[in-house]
Structures are given as structure tokens and as C-alpha cells.
Write an enzyme that holds these catalytic residues in place. Sequence first.
Site, PDB file in Angstrom:
ATOM      1  N   LYS A  18       0.840  -1.202   0.000  1.00 30.30           N
ATOM      2  CA  LYS A  18       0.000   0.000   0.000  1.00 30.30           C
ATOM      3  C   LYS A  18       0.876   1.253   0.000  1.00 30.30           C
ATOM      4  O   LYS A  18       0.574   2.227  -0.694  1.00 30.30           O
ATOM      5  CB  LYS A  18      -0.944  -0.026   1.205  1.00 30.30           C
ATOM      6  CG  LYS A  18      -2.059  -1.063   1.033  1.00 30.30           C
ATOM      7  CD  LYS A  18      -2.852  -1.315   2.302  1.00 30.30           C
ATOM      8  CE  LYS A  18      -3.813  -2.493   2.079  1.00 30.30           C
ATOM      9  NZ  LYS A  18      -4.517  -2.913   3.284  1.00 30.30           N
ATOM     10  N   GLN A  51      -4.799  -1.679   9.494  1.00 31.16           N
ATOM     11  CA  GLN A  51      -4.623  -2.974   8.836  1.00 31.16           C
ATOM     12  C   GLN A  51      -5.178  -4.106   9.705  1.00 31.16           C
ATOM     13  O   GLN A  51      -4.868  -4.203  10.894  1.00 31.16           O
ATOM     14  CB  GLN A  51      -3.126  -3.205   8.560  1.00 31.16           C
ATOM     15  CG  GLN A  51      -2.827  -4.498   7.837  1.00 31.16           C
ATOM     16  CD  GLN A  51      -3.392  -4.528   6.416  1.00 31.16           C
ATOM     17  OE1 GLN A  51      -3.275  -3.570   5.665  1.00 31.16           O
ATOM     18  NE2 GLN A  51      -4.027  -5.638   6.064  1.00 31.16           N
ATOM     19  N   ASP A  83     -11.100   2.744   3.901  1.00 33.80           N
ATOM     20  CA  ASP A  83     -11.409   1.322   3.702  1.00 33.80           C
ATOM     21  C   ASP A  83     -12.909   1.128   3.468  1.00 33.80           C
ATOM     22  O   ASP A  83     -13.343   0.072   3.017  1.00 33.80           O
ATOM     23  CB  ASP A  83     -10.986   0.503   4.931  1.00 33.80           C
ATOM     24  CG  ASP A  83      -9.721  -0.306   4.680  1.00 33.80           C
ATOM     25  OD1 ASP A  83      -9.410  -0.557   3.500  1.00 33.80           O
ATOM     26  OD2 ASP A  83      -9.054  -0.684   5.662  1.00 33.80           O
TER      27      ASP A  83
END
Length: 284
Positions: free
Chosen positions: A50, A94, A117
Site C-alpha cells: 500500500k 490494517q 477502507d
Amino acid sequence: MSAAILDGTAAAAAIREELAARAAAWPGPLTLAVVLVGDDPASAVYVRNKEKACKKAGIRSVAHRLPADTPEADLRTLVASLNADPEVDGILVQLPLPRHLPEREILDLIVPEKDVDGFHPVNQGRVLLGDRAALAPCTPAGVLELLRRNDIPVTGKRAVIVGRSSIVGRPLAALLIAADATVTVCHTKTRDLAAEVARAEVLVVAAGRRHVVKPEWITPGAVVVDVGIHRLDDGTLAGDLDFAPTAERASAITPVPGGIGPMTIAMLLTNTVRAGLARRGWTG
Ligand code: NAD
């Protein structure tokens, strides 16, 4: 029949280049904050990927790496400070978190306007309401974007999803409904999975288990998207589907790796840009 390959790697690279080109028009950089708790090796790889993708897209990324035994209060404090930081446009925690940390509660702390997200209930709710401005979860958004970039319309099509998780199956159903598909969602209690799969003109498999959908169930000519990711004993990656025989029947198919995986990261970048521009009032 030999299926067209829906190349997520190429589409993701194109998206990164498009975002990088747009970045030149902004007064300053946009910033993604990535929070990684613990030392799960797969998570470390995801976070590094990422960060690399951000760089290519002209987005600044700041990683916060915390030890596995980080107290819940410290993680809450970090998320609150990122929420309040005017330089931070997107926040990503995460997953999975170490077991002592309550995942859902931590995700819900992220303010919806920085929730790149798309996991916050407000964003999930907006997606369900058909709000195209919502920050949609990245994997289902990546499925729609890959189809769009390959000129595969879903309007009026019978779309069948195998999987009803909150990060893939459910929001994907909402996005496909918003895109005017006729949607069926299958799960472990579905009575006759073969019959449901056979109805699909667009089939998306996100079961998290290999070979749950048999190639012979698929109606020839269907468009097939494989969301699953599995690391095999020999170290290679594979999807939920048995690729070669499925590709024999499909008109188009996503590979694993190189399909929805890179699209998911590309949609994270897209969400970061959308969130940043909306919050800062920048255009371009
Ligand atoms: P999950 O385990 O949360 O959900 C799986 C869903 O599939 C469940 O709703 C379950 O009911 C359904 N299912 C499982 N077995 C089934 C069966 N035999 N018949 C019918 N339905 C069945 O998984 P998830 O988080 O949605 O992830 C699914 C897969 O996608 C995993 O392999 C995961 O690694 C992968 N994934 C990939 C990306 C990406 O970036 N490409 C992102 C998220 C998840």
C-alpha cells in the site's frame, strides 16, 4: 471458449497514473495514515504494498507501526489523533488486529470522512442507500471498476455473488444493485448453490474457500470474478476457483494473482483522493 483475462494489474497501474497526473493540480500532497499493530508477516507485506502504491499515485503515506501488545487505550488515542490531524486525509487500520483489540470498535472510531477502507457503518449504510458519493469498501468497488474498465456492463444482468461478508459480498450486492444488476447473494446456507451459480451472467466468488464453485455449474459465456486469495503449499497464490477449467467456460475472468487484489489497493488510493478532496474543498 477461451475467456478474456480481466487484467487487474494493468487497470490498477492506469488508475495510479491517473491519480498521479491529477495530483499536480492540488496545492499540496494528500496523506494516507496506515496503522499496523503487531508483526503478522502477511499484514506487513500488505502495508508495504500500500505504501508503494501510494508513492506511485503521488499520495503521501505515513505508517504507524505499533507493537503486538499495544494497549487498546493507546490505539484509541492514535486513531483519535489521526482523526483530528488536518494533514491526514485517509486512515487505514490494517486487519487483522491482535486478539486483545476489538476490531469492530476500533474501526468504528475512524471518522467516516477519513474511512478510506469504507468499513464504517455510516459508509456501509450510504453504499446500501445507493449513495454514489459514499466511500465504498475497496474490494467490491474494485470489482465494479474492473468490469467498467473492460466495458462489461452489468445493467439488467443476473449477478450472482458467492459470499456475504461485510467487506465483500454484502457491499458488492449494494453496488451491483446501484448499477442496475439483478442480484443474488449465496452463502453457506444456500440450498442449491449449483442452480444459483448456473443463473449467473456475472458471477463473483468470494467464499474464502477453494473450489466451492465447480466449473461445470457455470453457464458458458458468464463473466467470472474471483475475489479469493489463497497461498498454496508451494508458495504460489490462487483464487477460490479452479482457474483453467473455469476459463474454458467463461467469456471473461479475473486471474489470481493480478485480478481483484491490485484493484483493491487502487480503490484505496481512489478513496483517499476522494476523501481528501472532499474534506479540503480542493478540485481536480
Ligand atoms: P469471509 O470468510 O468473511 O466470508 C466468506 C463468505 O463465503 C461467507 O459469507 C460464507 O457464507 C460464504 N461461503 C463460504 N463457503 C461457502 C460455501 N461452501 N458455499 C456458499 N457460500 C460459502 O471471507 P471474506 O473476507 O469475504 O473473503 C473472501 C475471500 O476473498 C478470501 O479468500 C479472502 O482472502 C479474499 N479477499 C480478497 C481481497 C482482495 O483484495 N482481493 C479482499 C478481501 C478478501
